[in-house]
Design a protein around this motif. Sequence first.
Motif, PDB file in Angstrom:
ATOM      1  N   MET A   1       0.859  -1.202   0.000  1.00  0.00           N
ATOM      2  CA  MET A   1       0.000   0.000   0.000  1.00  0.00           C
ATOM      3  C   MET A   1       0.879   1.230   0.000  1.00  0.00           C
ATOM      4  SD  MET A   1      -3.031   1.119   0.067  1.00  0.00           S
ATOM      5  CE  MET A   1      -3.825   2.670   0.416  1.00  0.00           C
ATOM      6  N   ARG A   3      -0.013   4.358  -1.723  1.00  0.00           N
ATOM      7  CA  ARG A   3      -0.757   5.611  -1.686  1.00  0.00           C
ATOM      8  C   ARG A   3      -2.249   5.338  -1.675  1.00  0.00           C
ATOM      9  NH1 ARG A   3       2.784   7.473  -5.734  1.00  0.00           N
ATOM     10  NH2 ARG A   3       2.252   9.524  -4.932  1.00  0.00           N
ATOM     11  N   PRO A   5      -5.849   6.108  -3.055  1.00  0.00           N
ATOM     12  CA  PRO A   5      -6.345   6.646  -4.326  1.00  0.00           C
ATOM     13  C   PRO A   5      -7.271   7.843  -4.126  1.00  0.00           C
ATOM     14  CG  PRO A   5      -7.435   4.583  -3.817  1.00  0.00           C
ATOM     15  CD  PRO A   5      -6.371   4.768  -2.789  1.00  0.00           C
ATOM     16  N   LEU A   7     -10.224   9.813  -6.093  1.00  0.00           N
ATOM     17  CA  LEU A   7     -11.136   9.652  -7.218  1.00  0.00           C
ATOM     18  C   LEU A   7     -11.782  10.985  -7.554  1.00  0.00           C
ATOM     19  CD1 LEU A   7     -12.944   6.394  -6.062  1.00  0.00           C
ATOM     20  CD2 LEU A   7     -10.858   6.630  -7.391  1.00  0.00           C
ATOM     21  N   THR A  16     -11.141   7.689   0.068  1.00  0.00           N
ATOM     22  CA  THR A  16     -11.645   6.722   1.035  1.00  0.00           C
ATOM     23  C   THR A  16     -10.476   6.186   1.837  1.00  0.00           C
ATOM     24  OG1 THR A  16     -13.290   6.086  -0.602  1.00  0.00           O
ATOM     25  CG2 THR A  16     -13.078   4.669   1.307  1.00  0.00           C
ATOM     26  N   GLN A  18      -9.012   3.612   4.245  1.00  0.00           N
ATOM     27  CA  GLN A  18      -9.349   2.265   4.707  1.00  0.00           C
ATOM     28  C   GLN A  18      -8.256   1.678   5.564  1.00  0.00           C
ATOM     29  OE1 GLN A  18     -10.325  -0.204   1.363  1.00  0.00           O
ATOM     30  NE2 GLN A  18     -11.850   1.207   0.579  1.00  0.00           N
ATOM     31  N   VAL A  19      -7.128   2.359   5.622  1.00  0.00           N
ATOM     32  CA  VAL A  19      -6.000   1.791   6.363  1.00  0.00           C
ATOM     33  C   VAL A  19      -5.523   2.802   7.386  1.00  0.00           C
ATOM     34  CG1 VAL A  19      -5.201   0.278   4.516  1.00  0.00           C
ATOM     35  CG2 VAL A  19      -4.447   2.640   4.567  1.00  0.00           C
ATOM     36  N   ASP A  48     -13.834  10.042   3.115  1.00  0.00           N
ATOM     37  CA  ASP A  48     -14.692   9.020   3.715  1.00  0.00           C
ATOM     38  C   ASP A  48     -13.903   8.215   4.726  1.00  0.00           C
ATOM     39  OD1 ASP A  48     -17.080   7.133   3.720  1.00  0.00           O
ATOM     40  OD2 ASP A  48     -15.457   5.793   3.142  1.00  0.00           O
ATOM     41  N   SER A  50     -15.500   5.873   6.763  1.00  0.00           N
ATOM     42  CA  SER A  50     -16.435   4.872   7.283  1.00  0.00           C
ATOM     43  C   SER A  50     -15.734   3.549   7.620  1.00  0.00           C
ATOM     44  CB  SER A  50     -17.566   4.634   6.284  1.00  0.00           C
ATOM     45  OG  SER A  50     -17.060   4.224   5.039  1.00  0.00           O
ATOM     46  N   ALA A  51     -14.550   3.325   7.050  1.00  0.00           N
ATOM     47  CA  ALA A  51     -13.833   2.088   7.354  1.00  0.00           C
ATOM     48  C   ALA A  51     -12.832   2.271   8.488  1.00  0.00           C
ATOM     49  CB  ALA A  51     -13.099   1.586   6.106  1.00  0.00           C
TER      50      ALA A  51
ATOM     51  N   MET B   1      -8.805  -4.281   9.553  1.00  0.00           N
ATOM     52  CA  MET B   1      -9.619  -4.140   8.336  1.00  0.00           C
ATOM     53  C   MET B   1     -10.606  -5.278   8.263  1.00  0.00           C
ATOM     54  SD  MET B   1     -10.022  -2.406   5.609  1.00  0.00           S
ATOM     55  CE  MET B   1     -10.909  -2.626   4.084  1.00  0.00           C
ATOM     56  N   ARG B   3     -13.966  -4.927   6.816  1.00  0.00           N
ATOM     57  CA  ARG B   3     -14.787  -4.897   5.612  1.00  0.00           C
ATOM     58  C   ARG B   3     -14.430  -3.692   4.752  1.00  0.00           C
ATOM     59  NH1 ARG B   3     -19.248  -6.018   8.981  1.00  0.00           N
ATOM     60  NH2 ARG B   3     -20.168  -6.898   7.107  1.00  0.00           N
ATOM     61  N   ILE B   4     -14.706  -3.845   3.466  1.00  0.00           N
ATOM     62  CA  ILE B   4     -14.445  -2.764   2.519  1.00  0.00           C
ATOM     63  C   ILE B   4     -15.692  -1.894   2.448  1.00  0.00           C
ATOM     64  CG2 ILE B   4     -14.032  -2.291   0.077  1.00  0.00           C
ATOM     65  CD1 ILE B   4     -12.405  -4.911   0.015  1.00  0.00           C
ATOM     66  N   PRO B   5     -15.566  -0.576   2.634  1.00  0.00           N
ATOM     67  CA  PRO B   5     -16.768   0.263   2.644  1.00  0.00           C
ATOM     68  C   PRO B   5     -17.420   0.366   1.271  1.00  0.00           C
ATOM     69  CG  PRO B   5     -14.793   1.609   2.810  1.00  0.00           C
ATOM     70  CD  PRO B   5     -14.340   0.193   2.894  1.00  0.00           C
ATOM     71  N   THR B  16     -14.107   0.987  -3.325  1.00  0.00           N
ATOM     72  CA  THR B  16     -12.696   1.220  -3.617  1.00  0.00           C
ATOM     73  C   THR B  16     -11.881   0.130  -2.950  1.00  0.00           C
ATOM     74  OG1 THR B  16     -13.168   3.576  -3.514  1.00  0.00           O
ATOM     75  CG2 THR B  16     -10.873   2.948  -3.592  1.00  0.00           C
ATOM     76  N   ILE B  17     -11.233  -0.687  -3.751  1.00  0.00           N
ATOM     77  CA  ILE B  17     -10.425  -1.770  -3.182  1.00  0.00           C
ATOM     78  C   ILE B  17      -8.994  -1.277  -3.021  1.00  0.00           C
ATOM     79  CG2 ILE B  17      -9.559  -4.119  -3.526  1.00  0.00           C
ATOM     80  CD1 ILE B  17     -12.145  -4.721  -5.010  1.00  0.00           C
ATOM     81  N   GLN B  18      -8.535  -1.248  -1.784  1.00  0.00           N
ATOM     82  CA  GLN B  18      -7.191  -0.721  -1.506  1.00  0.00           C
ATOM     83  C   GLN B  18      -6.291  -1.774  -0.890  1.00  0.00           C
ATOM     84  OE1 GLN B  18      -7.504   2.793   0.897  1.00  0.00           O
ATOM     85  NE2 GLN B  18      -8.907   3.795  -0.505  1.00  0.00           N
ATOM     86  N   ASP B  48     -13.536   0.379  -7.953  1.00  0.00           N
ATOM     87  CA  ASP B  48     -12.300   1.097  -8.262  1.00  0.00           C
ATOM     88  C   ASP B  48     -11.106   0.269  -7.809  1.00  0.00           C
ATOM     89  OD1 ASP B  48     -10.661   3.606  -8.813  1.00  0.00           O
ATOM     90  OD2 ASP B  48     -10.228   3.232  -6.707  1.00  0.00           O
ATOM     91  N   SER B  50      -7.851   1.267  -8.625  1.00  0.00           N
ATOM     92  CA  SER B  50      -6.668   2.065  -8.956  1.00  0.00           C
ATOM     93  C   SER B  50      -5.538   1.888  -7.944  1.00  0.00           C
ATOM     94  CB  SER B  50      -7.036   3.546  -9.074  1.00  0.00           C
ATOM     95  OG  SER B  50      -7.629   4.005  -7.888  1.00  0.00           O
ATOM     96  N   ALA B  51      -5.877   1.408  -6.745  1.00  0.00           N
ATOM     97  CA  ALA B  51      -4.833   1.201  -5.741  1.00  0.00           C
ATOM     98  C   ALA B  51      -4.310  -0.234  -5.743  1.00  0.00           C
ATOM     99  CB  ALA B  51      -5.370   1.540  -4.357  1.00  0.00           C
TER     100      ALA B  51
END
Lengths: 137, 137
Positions: A1, A3, A5, A7, A16, A18-19, A48, A50-51, B1, B3-5, B16-18, B48, B50-51
Motif C-alpha cells: 500500500m 498511496r 487513491p 477519485l 476513502t 481504509q487503512v 470518507d 467509514s472504514a 480491516m 470490511r471494505i466500505p 474502492t479496493i485498496q 475502483d 486504482s490502488a
Amino acid sequence: MERIPILRMGSFLLVTIQVDLYDRLALTLESDLVQAISKTGAQGVLIDISAVSIVDSFMGRIIGNIASMARLLDAYTVVVGMQPAVAITLIELGLTLPGVQTALNVEKGMQLLQSRIQVTASVEEAPNEDDDAGSPE
Amino acid sequence: MERIPILRMGSFLLVTIQVDLYDRLALTLESDLVQAISKTGAQGVLIDISAVSIVDSFMGRIIGNIASMARLLDAYTVVVGMQPAVAITLIELGLTLPGVQTALNVEKGMQLLQSRIQVTASVEEAPNEDDDAGSPE
C-alpha cells in the motif's frame, strides 16, 4: 500500500481511507491531494472514514491539515461516514476536529459541498447585494 | 480491516479496493454488496481498483462473481481505474475478466453505467418498437 487513491467525481475529489495512516502515507496523501486539486480545479474534497475504527490525534491533525491546505486552494473539505463509536472516542479524547466539516454520508457531504459552493458563487456574483436592497431577484 | 466500505452515490454504489482481497474479506464484500444493492435499489456498481497493483486469478474470480450477482439483482458492474501494468499482467496470465466491463476512471464508468441504464429503460418502455416502424420518435 503505497498511496491512497483519489477519485475525481465531477468537481469533487473523493478519498476513502481504509487503512491506518502512518507518517509517510499521510504525507503522500497530503501531497497527492493538493496536486489533484491544483490539476483538476476541484472545488470540494470528500474524505470518507467509514472504514476507520480509530481516529487518534495524529489522524485528526492530518485531516485538519488537509482541510487547511485545500482551503488555500479554494476547495472545501467534508469528512463523511464517521462511525458513531469514533465520534464518541474523539470527544472523550478531547478532539473536536476544529476547522473540519462533517456529514453523515457521501451523498449528504456532496449536498453540503454543493450548497457551500453555490453560496460562495452567489456572494461573488453579487458583491454589491446590499446596495440593491428591495429589488426582487 | 474487517470490511471494505460501500459508498452510495445516487443510484450507484462505489467500492474502492485498496487492500489485498483475502478469502473472508472477499466473501464479506460480496455479501455486503448484494445486501446494499437490494436495500438501496442501486442500478450500478463501480469497483475502483486504482490502488491495486496485482490482480490475480482469485481477485479476477471475485470481481466476476460480484458482477454476476449484481446482474441478477438488475445492477451493472463496471471496474474502473485499472493500472496499465495490471492490464498487461492480466493478459499475460491469460485472464480476460469475462463478463466484466471496464472504464478508465470513475467518471467514465459512471457515464457508461448511465448510458446502459438509459438503453435498458428505453427498451423496456418501447417493447413494441418493431411494430411501430416508420413512425417518427
